[in-house]
Design a protein around this motif. Sequence first.
Motif, PDB file in Angstrom:
ATOM      1  N   GLN A  52     -81.361  20.502   8.180  1.00  0.00           N
ATOM      2  CA  GLN A  52     -81.883  19.176   8.525  1.00  0.00           C
ATOM      3  C   GLN A  52     -80.846  18.344   9.283  1.00  0.00           C
ATOM      4  O   GLN A  52     -81.152  17.716  10.315  1.00  0.00           O
ATOM      5  N   ILE A  55     -80.233  19.731  12.817  1.00  0.00           N
ATOM      6  CA  ILE A  55     -81.329  19.351  13.721  1.00  0.00           C
ATOM      7  C   ILE A  55     -81.145  17.908  14.184  1.00  0.00           C
ATOM      8  O   ILE A  55     -81.308  17.596  15.376  1.00  0.00           O
ATOM      9  N   LYS A  56     -80.786  17.040  13.263  1.00  0.00           N
ATOM     10  CA  LYS A  56     -80.566  15.629  13.613  1.00  0.00           C
ATOM     11  C   LYS A  56     -79.466  15.500  14.671  1.00  0.00           C
ATOM     12  O   LYS A  56     -79.625  14.800  15.677  1.00  0.00           O
ATOM     13  N   ASN A  57     -78.358  16.197  14.470  1.00  0.00           N
ATOM     14  CA  ASN A  57     -77.242  16.147  15.420  1.00  0.00           C
ATOM     15  C   ASN A  57     -77.641  16.734  16.774  1.00  0.00           C
ATOM     16  O   ASN A  57     -77.302  16.182  17.832  1.00  0.00           O
ATOM     17  N   THR A  58     -78.345  17.854  16.734  1.00  0.00           N
ATOM     18  CA  THR A  58     -78.781  18.518  17.963  1.00  0.00           C
ATOM     19  C   THR A  58     -79.689  17.608  18.779  1.00  0.00           C
ATOM     20  O   THR A  58     -79.521  17.477  20.003  1.00  0.00           O
ATOM     21  N   GLU A  59     -80.642  16.981  18.123  1.00  0.00           N
ATOM     22  CA  GLU A  59     -81.600  16.142  18.855  1.00  0.00           C
ATOM     23  C   GLU A  59     -80.917  14.914  19.450  1.00  0.00           C
ATOM     24  O   GLU A  59     -81.294  14.462  20.539  1.00  0.00           O
ATOM     25  N   TYR A  60     -79.899  14.397  18.776  1.00  0.00           N
ATOM     26  CA  TYR A  60     -79.151  13.287  19.365  1.00  0.00           C
ATOM     27  C   TYR A  60     -78.454  13.742  20.649  1.00  0.00           C
ATOM     28  O   TYR A  60     -78.508  13.061  21.677  1.00  0.00           O
ATOM     29  N   ILE A  62     -79.180  16.261  22.587  1.00  0.00           N
ATOM     30  CA  ILE A  62     -80.173  16.563  23.624  1.00  0.00           C
ATOM     31  C   ILE A  62     -80.636  15.276  24.294  1.00  0.00           C
ATOM     32  O   ILE A  62     -80.820  15.228  25.524  1.00  0.00           O
ATOM     33  N   ARG A  63     -80.792  14.212  23.510  1.00  0.00           N
ATOM     34  CA  ARG A  63     -81.186  12.911  24.107  1.00  0.00           C
ATOM     35  C   ARG A  63     -80.103  12.390  25.050  1.00  0.00           C
ATOM     36  O   ARG A  63     -80.392  11.613  25.961  1.00  0.00           O
ATOM     37  N   LEU A  84     -81.740  26.564  15.100  1.00  0.00           N
ATOM     38  CA  LEU A  84     -81.548  25.768  16.306  1.00  0.00           C
ATOM     39  C   LEU A  84     -81.917  26.579  17.554  1.00  0.00           C
ATOM     40  O   LEU A  84     -82.613  26.079  18.450  1.00  0.00           O
ATOM     41  N   ASN A  87     -85.640  26.930  18.093  1.00  0.00           N
ATOM     42  CA  ASN A  87     -86.457  25.726  18.312  1.00  0.00           C
ATOM     43  C   ASN A  87     -86.079  24.883  19.530  1.00  0.00           C
ATOM     44  O   ASN A  87     -86.833  23.986  19.896  1.00  0.00           O
ATOM     45  N   TYR A  88     -84.914  25.159  20.145  1.00  0.00           N
ATOM     46  CA  TYR A  88     -84.480  24.329  21.273  1.00  0.00           C
ATOM     47  C   TYR A  88     -84.075  25.209  22.454  1.00  0.00           C
ATOM     48  O   TYR A  88     -83.365  26.192  22.293  1.00  0.00           O
TER      49      TYR A  88
END
Length: 259
Positions: A52, A55-60, A62-63, A84, A87-88
């Motif tokens: 979890q 995923i939070k770090n990855t999505e930041y 990516i943004r 990861l 899913n990305y």
Amino acid sequence: MSKQPIGIFDSGVGGTSIWKEIHALLPHENTIYLADSANAPYGLKGKDKIVQLSIKNTEYLIRQECKLIVVACNTATTNAISVLRANYDIPFIGIEPAIKPAALQTKTNSVGILATKGTLSSELFSKTSGLFASNIKVIEQVGEGIVELIEAGQVYSETMRQLLTKHLQPMIDANIDYLVLGCTHYPYLMPLLLELLPNQVKIIDSGAAVAKQTKAVLENHGLLNMQTDKPQNTFFTNGNPKVMANLLDDKFEVNFLNF
């Protein structure tokens, strides 16, 4: 895309040891470093929580339009990188304890590994260890308390010295000739480790190998930054910025980010 930054995340400030290796090898690359110090250490959390947080770090990152993400955390790599990657649609570089070179080079057939509980209990570490170290003695030591002290800025404190002495003694008693550092925080302990270990013990960490792999993946994807402009290196933490700034020799501004 080549000018877009490399994203790097860790459970805290330790991954800056990986950032330093990447920056030394790829000095023109822009980077964004994300330290989730508020949740350090990941090694004490369960697999679901580690996934979890990863995923939070990855999505930041990516943004922030990162072109590649380095998971500069052994625990996050061994527990979450397969999720990861599934899913990305972005290249990921992981890090895991360098048990293979230690197992191949040991002369005493005894090596030590200092890592977090989350790394040592992971399926990926078990698989790697079984593949390369089945015929030698591996002394696994959970580095209990080490990450917390480093995150508190107590790298060279007397408390750290006593803690390391306790953790290293079973390995010294087992006549190890290689010590594998299984957490990116631990390279900052090198001066203390060299002082406390017998002279014949060689220390292995994965930083240089991760930097080389990062370069190779960028080359393979045509993502190397060929510009020679001064790079932009940005550091974020949800912990104490002064701790990270100190590890970076106060050469870079560290920004607090509530994430």
